[in-house]
Design an enzyme around this catalytic site. Sequence first.
Site, PDB file in Angstrom:
ATOM      1  N   LYS A   2      -2.938  -0.388   9.428  1.00 47.52           N
ATOM      2  CA  LYS A   2      -2.424  -0.303   8.060  1.00 47.52           C
ATOM      3  C   LYS A   2      -1.343   0.754   8.043  1.00 47.52           C
ATOM      4  O   LYS A   2      -1.372   1.697   8.838  1.00 47.52           O
ATOM      5  CB  LYS A   2      -3.543   0.087   7.097  1.00 47.52           C
TER       6      LYS A   2
HETATM    7  P1  NAD Z   1       0.403  -6.141  -5.649  1.00 44.02           P
HETATM    8  O1  NAD Z   1       1.227  -4.915  -5.549  1.00 44.02           O
HETATM    9  O2  NAD Z   1       1.058  -7.459  -5.588  1.00 44.02           O
HETATM   10  O3  NAD Z   1      -0.454  -6.090  -7.026  1.00 44.02           O
HETATM   11  C1  NAD Z   1      -1.256  -5.013  -7.382  1.00 44.02           C
HETATM   12  C2  NAD Z   1      -1.656  -5.177  -8.846  1.00 44.02           C
HETATM   13  O4  NAD Z   1      -2.562  -4.127  -9.193  1.00 44.02           O
HETATM   14  C3  NAD Z   1      -0.479  -5.081  -9.804  1.00 44.02           C
HETATM   15  O5  NAD Z   1      -0.675  -5.997 -10.862  1.00 44.02           O
HETATM   16  C4  NAD Z   1      -0.588  -3.650 -10.326  1.00 44.02           C
HETATM   17  O6  NAD Z   1      -0.017  -3.479 -11.610  1.00 44.02           O
HETATM   18  C5  NAD Z   1      -2.097  -3.509 -10.386  1.00 44.02           C
HETATM   19  N1  NAD Z   1      -2.528  -2.113 -10.435  1.00 44.02           N
HETATM   20  C6  NAD Z   1      -2.002  -1.029  -9.806  1.00 44.02           C
HETATM   21  N2  NAD Z   1      -2.677   0.068 -10.147  1.00 44.02           N
HETATM   22  C7  NAD Z   1      -3.660  -0.330 -11.008  1.00 44.02           C
HETATM   23  C8  NAD Z   1      -4.695   0.339 -11.710  1.00 44.02           C
HETATM   24  N3  NAD Z   1      -4.853   1.665 -11.597  1.00 44.02           N
HETATM   25  N4  NAD Z   1      -5.524  -0.394 -12.486  1.00 44.02           N
HETATM   26  C9  NAD Z   1      -5.348  -1.737 -12.595  1.00 44.02           C
HETATM   27  N5  NAD Z   1      -4.399  -2.420 -11.954  1.00 44.02           N
HETATM   28  C10 NAD Z   1      -3.564  -1.728 -11.184  1.00 44.02           C
HETATM   29  O7  NAD Z   1      -0.732  -5.982  -4.529  1.00 44.02           O
HETATM   30  P2  NAD Z   1      -1.603  -7.141  -3.869  1.00 44.02           P
HETATM   31  O8  NAD Z   1      -0.930  -7.589  -2.636  1.00 44.02           O
HETATM   32  O9  NAD Z   1      -1.982  -8.122  -4.934  1.00 44.02           O
HETATM   33  O10 NAD Z   1      -2.881  -6.302  -3.396  1.00 44.02           O
HETATM   34  C11 NAD Z   1      -3.973  -6.048  -4.273  1.00 44.02           C
HETATM   35  C12 NAD Z   1      -5.196  -5.641  -3.465  1.00 44.02           C
HETATM   36  O11 NAD Z   1      -5.525  -6.694  -2.552  1.00 44.02           O
HETATM   37  C13 NAD Z   1      -5.008  -4.395  -2.588  1.00 44.02           C
HETATM   38  O12 NAD Z   1      -6.252  -3.717  -2.508  1.00 44.02           O
HETATM   39  C14 NAD Z   1      -4.671  -4.967  -1.228  1.00 44.02           C
HETATM   40  O13 NAD Z   1      -4.992  -4.073  -0.174  1.00 44.02           O
HETATM   41  C15 NAD Z   1      -5.569  -6.178  -1.229  1.00 44.02           C
HETATM   42  N6  NAD Z   1      -5.168  -7.243  -0.282  1.00 44.02           N
HETATM   43  C16 NAD Z   1      -3.935  -7.814  -0.347  1.00 44.02           C
HETATM   44  C17 NAD Z   1      -3.610  -8.843   0.525  1.00 44.02           C
HETATM   45  C18 NAD Z   1      -2.295  -9.576   0.442  1.00 44.02           C
HETATM   46  O14 NAD Z   1      -2.143 -10.581   1.160  1.00 44.02           O
HETATM   47  N7  NAD Z   1      -1.367  -9.169  -0.385  1.00 44.02           N
HETATM   48  C19 NAD Z   1      -4.528  -9.262   1.493  1.00 44.02           C
HETATM   49  C20 NAD Z   1      -5.787  -8.669   1.531  1.00 44.02           C
HETATM   50  C21 NAD Z   1      -6.097  -7.662   0.614  1.00 44.02           C
END
Ligand code: NAD
Length: 421
Positions: free
Chosen positions: A109
């Site tokens: 990461k």
């Molecule tokens: P992203 O940046 O596209 O979206 C994140 C969302 O969370 C946004 O809507 C943001 O406004 C919101 N957010 C931020 N801070 C917040 C808070 N304090 N309270 C509520 N909402 C809040 O990110 P993503 O890619 O959707 O990732 C989200 C989660 O999923 C992370 O934990 C990431 O590690 C995990 N994840 C992502 C992927 C991927 O393929 N993108 C894969 C596995 C896991």
Amino acid sequence: MLDELLQSPAYVMACQQYDRVADFLDIGQSERVRTKMPKRAFIVSVPTRMDDGHTEMFTGYRVQHHLSVGPTKGGLRYHPDVTLGEVAALAMWMSWKCSLSGLPYGGAKGGITCDPRKMSRGELERMTRRFTQEMIPFIGPHVDVMAPDLGTNEQVMAWMMDTYSMHEGNPVPQIVTGKPLSLGGSAGRREATGRGVAYLVNRVLDHLNMKSEGTRVVVQGFGNVGSIAAQQLYRFGAKIIGVSDFSGGIHNPNGLNVNKLIDYAAQHGTLEGSQEDGDRVTNEQLLQLECDVLVPAALERQITEKNVGKIRCRILAEAANGPTTIEADNVLRQRDDIFLIPDVLCNAGGVIVSYFEWVQDLQSFFWTEAEVNDKLYRQLEAAYQQVLQMARKNKLYMRDAALALGISRIALAKQVRGLFP
Ligand code: NAD
């Protein structure tokens, strides 16, 4: 010792999860340290020229957890709270997730401590390119492959791919996954994590003899993962009664129009100001709404010892990484009214399709979206069945069952390879 440099709430949490499972697996002391500790951790300064002409010094991190079975794989996060310890915990979770899903990767990461919402496109591009340049000695298609995570997207991956390719003197699309299709990205990668979350929620609904039709769903976080998970569940007939992002949430017990909200968020970068009918709630209130399925899809450590007793869902689908603290998890494992889909299983769809993207790039032979989705569902189904069986056979909590499968395979690989020299 590296362990001391990594201390942070998320790292302590990952280590405690590991130790509990290592006790169950009866992993000996020296094997235990070897399997738990990250292999490499990098901290780099990322000087970036800002639009007003001054140079901002950002700090970038990358942790590669283990290189025992293949390259490391994992996302790159842009967020103000990124620390080395947080990145190390996320790398460990990636290792266990890849192992559980049968992927030939260790976990990694990375992240840069910055606020991408306050940066211009030009600033983001210059920071991304400089970070990639700083990382060149330590990454490669067979060493470490990055992907998008919180605060990063396809465009960031395109800049990384371009920077690395310019250095090599030829296109190297396999250096990152989650790229645009035009650069060798995979069909279905952008949707894969949310699609996987929705698939597993449906499998668990079946398992619990519940119907998807009319299932009440609450989603925290409306970015890539949360919005697609909501959209897919909505398509399967679920009623999305609450969604939120960093600005707060909207609750409507009669259901929200997810597609309209997705269009709004795409246009404005936030849900704030949307005219969608419903009550405005805080993120804390959102997590406590009565529902059938709660999907935390934002940051780590959202379900804590303070709110875990107030959570009212039948299924907790951990789409985010590490959304539940150890203290909350200790309460959750006693609550048999809640069925947990642990993060390492729940959000594995993303890295599974990242793996497909890497394989397609390596062989320069591309698959259709239908082929990708079919392979994704097969791989997720296999992991889900294995976790369910492990939990049943050993009377384990779903998180312990998933981690036991992931960790035991890594321990075995390390043991069979032996210790060099
Ligand atoms: P992203 O940046 O596209 O979206 C994140 C969302 O969370 C946004 O809507 C943001 O406004 C919101 N957010 C931020 N801070 C917040 C808070 N304090 N309270 C509520 N909402 C809040 O990110 P993503 O890619 O959707 O990732 C989200 C989660 O999923 C992370 O934990 C990431 O590690 C995990 N994840 C992502 C992927 C991927 O393929 N993108 C894969 C596995 C896991």
